[in-house]
Design a protein around this motif. Structure first.
Motif, PDB file in Angstrom:
ATOM      1  N   TYR A   1       0.552  -0.904   0.207  1.00  0.00           N
ATOM      2  CA  TYR A   1       0.170  -0.278   0.055  1.00  0.00           C
ATOM      3  C   TYR A   1       0.671   1.306   0.223  1.00  0.00           C
ATOM      4  N   ASP A   2       0.220   2.323  -0.613  1.00  0.00           N
ATOM      5  CA  ASP A   2       1.349   3.323  -0.740  1.00  0.00           C
ATOM      6  C   ASP A   2       0.549   3.870   0.670  1.00  0.00           C
ATOM      7  N   LEU A   3      -0.191   4.029   1.055  1.00  0.00           N
ATOM      8  CA  LEU A   3      -0.578   5.137   2.440  1.00  0.00           C
ATOM      9  C   LEU A   3      -1.162   3.357   2.975  1.00  0.00           C
ATOM     10  N   VAL A   4      -2.129   3.781   4.306  1.00  0.00           N
ATOM     11  CA  VAL A   4      -2.254   3.313   5.525  1.00  0.00           C
ATOM     12  C   VAL A   4      -2.995   4.195   6.569  1.00  0.00           C
ATOM     13  N   LEU A   5      -4.191   4.369   6.818  1.00  0.00           N
ATOM     14  CA  LEU A   5      -5.119   4.856   7.480  1.00  0.00           C
ATOM     15  C   LEU A   5      -5.594   3.985   8.726  1.00  0.00           C
ATOM     16  N   LEU A   6      -5.175   3.614   9.877  1.00  0.00           N
ATOM     17  CA  LEU A   6      -4.934   2.167  10.600  1.00  0.00           C
ATOM     18  C   LEU A   6      -5.758   2.713  11.886  1.00  0.00           C
ATOM     19  N   ASP A   7      -7.360   2.458  12.477  1.00  0.00           N
ATOM     20  CA  ASP A   7      -7.838   2.839  13.479  1.00  0.00           C
ATOM     21  C   ASP A   7      -7.156   2.336  14.869  1.00  0.00           C
ATOM     22  N   LEU A   8      -6.877   2.539  16.136  1.00  0.00           N
ATOM     23  CA  LEU A   8      -6.635   2.741  17.011  1.00  0.00           C
ATOM     24  C   LEU A   8      -6.886   1.198  18.184  1.00  0.00           C
ATOM     25  N   GLN A   9      -8.569   1.755  18.166  1.00  0.00           N
ATOM     26  CA  GLN A   9      -9.050   0.490  19.279  1.00  0.00           C
ATOM     27  C   GLN A   9     -10.151  -0.515  18.289  1.00  0.00           C
ATOM     28  N   MET A  10      -9.644  -0.924  18.106  1.00  0.00           N
ATOM     29  CA  MET A  10     -10.939  -2.238  17.090  1.00  0.00           C
ATOM     30  C   MET A  10     -11.361  -3.523  17.840  1.00  0.00           C
ATOM     31  N   THR A  11     -12.244  -3.685  18.109  1.00  0.00           N
ATOM     32  CA  THR A  11     -12.757  -5.177  18.554  1.00  0.00           C
ATOM     33  C   THR A  11     -11.937  -6.465  18.636  1.00  0.00           C
ATOM     34  N   HIS A  12     -10.903  -6.681  18.025  1.00  0.00           N
ATOM     35  CA  HIS A  12     -10.021  -7.815  18.363  1.00  0.00           C
ATOM     36  C   HIS A  12      -8.607  -7.218  17.508  1.00  0.00           C
ATOM     37  N   SER A  13      -8.736  -6.084  17.381  1.00  0.00           N
ATOM     38  CA  SER A  13      -6.874  -5.843  17.644  1.00  0.00           C
ATOM     39  C   SER A  13      -7.097  -4.332  18.254  1.00  0.00           C
ATOM     40  N   ASP A  14      -5.261  -4.151  18.664  1.00  0.00           N
ATOM     41  CA  ASP A  14      -5.236  -2.520  18.921  1.00  0.00           C
ATOM     42  C   ASP A  14      -4.338  -2.071  17.493  1.00  0.00           C
ATOM     43  N   GLY A  15      -4.753  -0.912  17.049  1.00  0.00           N
ATOM     44  CA  GLY A  15      -4.243  -0.196  16.457  1.00  0.00           C
ATOM     45  C   GLY A  15      -2.712  -0.396  16.063  1.00  0.00           C
ATOM     46  N   MET A  16      -2.136   0.370  17.426  1.00  0.00           N
ATOM     47  CA  MET A  16      -1.040   0.242  17.597  1.00  0.00           C
ATOM     48  C   MET A  16       0.327  -1.037  17.062  1.00  0.00           C
TER      49      MET A  16
ATOM     50  N   VAL B   1       5.640   2.681   4.795  1.00  0.00           N
ATOM     51  CA  VAL B   1       4.774   3.095   4.430  1.00  0.00           C
ATOM     52  C   VAL B   1       4.505   3.755   4.858  1.00  0.00           C
ATOM     53  N   PRO B   2       3.891   5.185   5.412  1.00  0.00           N
ATOM     54  CA  PRO B   2       3.328   6.582   5.342  1.00  0.00           C
ATOM     55  C   PRO B   2       1.725   5.477   6.588  1.00  0.00           C
ATOM     56  N   ILE B   3       2.042   5.794   7.546  1.00  0.00           N
ATOM     57  CA  ILE B   3       0.362   4.994   8.493  1.00  0.00           C
ATOM     58  C   ILE B   3      -0.379   6.588   8.872  1.00  0.00           C
ATOM     59  N   ILE B   4      -1.020   7.030   8.515  1.00  0.00           N
ATOM     60  CA  ILE B   4      -2.381   7.897   9.693  1.00  0.00           C
ATOM     61  C   ILE B   4      -2.857   7.510  10.297  1.00  0.00           C
ATOM     62  N   PHE B   5      -3.229   7.338  11.860  1.00  0.00           N
ATOM     63  CA  PHE B   5      -3.354   6.867  12.749  1.00  0.00           C
ATOM     64  C   PHE B   5      -5.206   7.690  13.014  1.00  0.00           C
ATOM     65  N   VAL B   6      -5.925   6.852  12.587  1.00  0.00           N
ATOM     66  CA  VAL B   6      -7.359   7.748  12.552  1.00  0.00           C
ATOM     67  C   VAL B   6      -8.158   7.207  13.667  1.00  0.00           C
TER      68      VAL B   6
END
Length: 179
Positions: free
Chosen positions: A52-67, A80-85
């Protein structure tokens, strides 16, 4: 451009996808959104050699931790650039540990996402070669994808991980564009 959006809340996933697509379309980019509702799905895609050229990633998900997912992504793709949302305001400093590009809190998503995407575009331009091809089109090639340059008649041949381009520009002129 391939963009991964990992978000477990369907309304936010739809909103982010639309905002991202609209932003890049307005900037003349063709974008393909790859949606994931869990970080493990995103890691599975990486393990199957998707990039991927860019990843937008949630931190708190039901089954995983974004960090934690970001740390695993770095094993597959350290650049890869990561933007936490996220809805969590207190974990922004942790983003430095995984070299995140930005951290956007969902309550400010409307006003801050475009700024984060613009930062991504500006950084991408700094790390890319804008090349005029012999077909008269201009392509943007990330430096990390270029394997080698060769002199080809009076122009240049640029071989990347996925394609070969021909340019009327001499190799000396192209070589001067690299940092």
């Amino acid at each position: 451009m391939n963009i991964a959006i990992c978000e477990d809340e369907p309304l936010f996933l739809e909103f982010e996808s639309r905002k991202v697509k609209d932003f890049f379309t307005a900037h003349g980019e063709t974008v393909h959104i790859h949606s994931f509702s869990d970080g493990r799905e995103l890691l599975e895609a990486y393990s199957q050699k998707n990039t991927y050229d860019l990843v937008l990633l949630d931190l708190q998900m039901t089954h995983s931790d974004g960090m934690e997912i970001a740390g695993e992504i770095r094993k597959f793709d350290p650049h890869v650039p990561i933007i936490f949302v996220t809805g969590v305001e207190t974990r922004a400093a942790e983003g430095y540990l995984v070299e995140a590009l930005d951290y956007v809190v969902k309550t400010k998503l409307e006003e801050r996402l475009d700024n984060a995407l613009l930062r991504f575009l500006n950084k991408r331009k700094e790390q890319s070669l804008a090349l005029e091809t012999t077909l008269g089109e201009t392509v943007i090639i990330p430096f990390k994808q270029i394997l080698w340059l060769e002199s080809e008649k009076r122009g240049s041949k640029i071989t990347t991980l996925t394609e070969t381009y021909y340019s009327p520009q001499p190799i000396g002129k192209l070589a001067g564009l690299f940092p």
